[in-house]
Design a protein around this motif. Sequence first.
Motif, mmCIF file in Angstrom:
data_model
loop_
_atom_site.group_PDB
_atom_site.id
_atom_site.type_symbol
_atom_site.label_atom_id
_atom_site.label_comp_id
_atom_site.label_asym_id
_atom_site.label_seq_id
_atom_site.Cartn_x
_atom_site.Cartn_y
_atom_site.Cartn_z
ATOM 1 N N GLU A 108 0.858 -1.172 0.000
ATOM 2 C CA GLU A 108 0.000 0.000 0.000
ATOM 3 C C GLU A 108 0.895 1.221 0.000
ATOM 4 O OE1 GLU A 108 -2.898 -0.139 3.171
ATOM 5 O OE2 GLU A 108 -4.125 -1.570 2.066
ATOM 6 N N VAL A 109 0.495 2.217 -0.785
ATOM 7 C CA VAL A 109 1.248 3.465 -0.886
ATOM 8 C C VAL A 109 0.255 4.613 -0.744
ATOM 9 C CG1 VAL A 109 1.115 3.523 -3.431
ATOM 10 C CG2 VAL A 109 2.962 4.724 -2.263
ATOM 11 N N TYR A 110 0.665 5.663 -0.044
ATOM 12 C CA TYR A 110 -0.185 6.848 0.059
ATOM 13 C C TYR A 110 -0.369 7.465 -1.318
ATOM 14 C CZ TYR A 110 0.000 7.056 5.171
ATOM 15 O OH TYR A 110 -0.146 6.803 6.514
ATOM 16 N N ALA A 111 -1.607 7.815 -1.651
ATOM 17 C CA ALA A 111 -1.889 8.466 -2.934
ATOM 18 C C ALA A 111 -1.140 9.793 -3.047
ATOM 19 C CB ALA A 111 -3.394 8.678 -3.098
ATOM 20 N N LEU A 112 -0.946 10.477 -1.913
ATOM 21 C CA LEU A 112 -0.213 11.752 -1.926
ATOM 22 C C LEU A 112 1.279 11.560 -2.207
ATOM 23 C CD1 LEU A 112 -1.870 13.619 1.091
ATOM 24 C CD2 LEU A 112 -2.104 14.156 -1.345
ATOM 25 N N ASN A 113 1.775 10.355 -2.054
ATOM 26 C CA ASN A 113 3.179 10.059 -2.318
ATOM 27 C C ASN A 113 3.314 9.679 -3.800
ATOM 28 O OD1 ASN A 113 5.848 9.310 -2.304
ATOM 29 N ND2 ASN A 113 5.653 7.852 -0.620
ATOM 30 N N THR A 114 3.152 10.681 -4.654
ATOM 31 C CA THR A 114 3.122 10.437 -6.098
ATOM 32 C C THR A 114 4.447 9.882 -6.624
ATOM 33 O OG1 THR A 114 3.652 12.761 -6.508
ATOM 34 C CG2 THR A 114 1.321 12.153 -6.517
ATOM 35 N N GLN A 115 5.553 10.256 -5.997
ATOM 36 C CA GLN A 115 6.846 9.741 -6.449
ATOM 37 C C GLN A 115 6.920 8.226 -6.244
ATOM 38 O OE1 GLN A 115 10.322 11.493 -4.617
ATOM 39 N NE2 GLN A 115 11.623 10.816 -6.294
ATOM 40 N N ALA A 116 6.514 7.745 -5.071
ATOM 41 C CA ALA A 116 6.553 6.304 -4.806
ATOM 42 C C ALA A 116 5.529 5.575 -5.674
ATOM 43 C CB ALA A 116 6.290 6.024 -3.331
ATOM 44 N N HIS A 117 4.349 6.148 -5.833
ATOM 45 C CA HIS A 117 3.325 5.524 -6.677
ATOM 46 C C HIS A 117 3.871 5.341 -8.097
ATOM 47 C CE1 HIS A 117 -0.639 5.708 -8.989
ATOM 48 N NE2 HIS A 117 -0.639 4.557 -8.365
ATOM 49 N N GLY A 118 4.490 6.375 -8.633
ATOM 50 C CA GLY A 118 5.097 6.294 -9.962
ATOM 51 C C GLY A 118 6.206 5.262 -10.024
ATOM 52 N N PHE A 119 7.025 5.191 -8.979
ATOM 53 C CA PHE A 119 8.105 4.201 -8.902
ATOM 54 C C PHE A 119 7.542 2.790 -9.017
ATOM 55 C CE2 PHE A 119 10.291 1.269 -5.963
ATOM 56 C CZ PHE A 119 11.525 1.154 -6.589
ATOM 57 N N TYR A 120 6.494 2.511 -8.258
ATOM 58 C CA TYR A 120 5.918 1.164 -8.293
ATOM 59 C C TYR A 120 5.275 0.864 -9.647
ATOM 60 C CZ TYR A 120 6.933 0.828 -3.331
ATOM 61 O OH TYR A 120 7.583 0.781 -2.122
ATOM 62 N N LEU A 121 4.605 1.847 -10.235
ATOM 63 C CA LEU A 121 4.032 1.645 -11.574
ATOM 64 C C LEU A 121 5.130 1.336 -12.591
ATOM 65 C CD1 LEU A 121 1.341 4.476 -11.714
ATOM 66 C CD2 LEU A 121 0.910 2.001 -11.634
#
Length: 149
Positions: A108-121
Amino acid sequence: MIQIHNEIRPIRDEDTETLVNIWLEASRFAHGFLGEERLQLQSEQVRDIYLKQAENWVIIHDGKPAGFIGLVGQFIGGLFIDPHIHGKGLGRQLLVHALDLKKSLELEVYALNTQAHGFYLRNGFVEIARFAEDDEGLPFAVIHMRRDA
């Protein structure tokens, strides 16, 4: 581009303070919206609970711990890299290591943590669910993601 592979090894007792400091610095960078007081409280939980309960793998860069991934079964409880050395492929190396071990991963990643979300994508994870609140019931949306090897 030359890919440098760093040593990845299980956590050692002497790593604890270094890893808690990496966690806190990385969390200030990525989760600043939670506020310093909450991050300080969570850093104590990282030291006293999570580093002891999870299966933790440490990445060594330039001879010292530079980050870690904490696994609870196939769930990534956390992936944190020293923010001063982001962009060197350390997080990706930890993900590859964890996938080799577990064959399938969720997080699970915080939606506000766009950098981590992008990293996982970018690293092959797909979104499977969204929740309006985090695990503590705070109004910070989280994204549940999964990747199979």
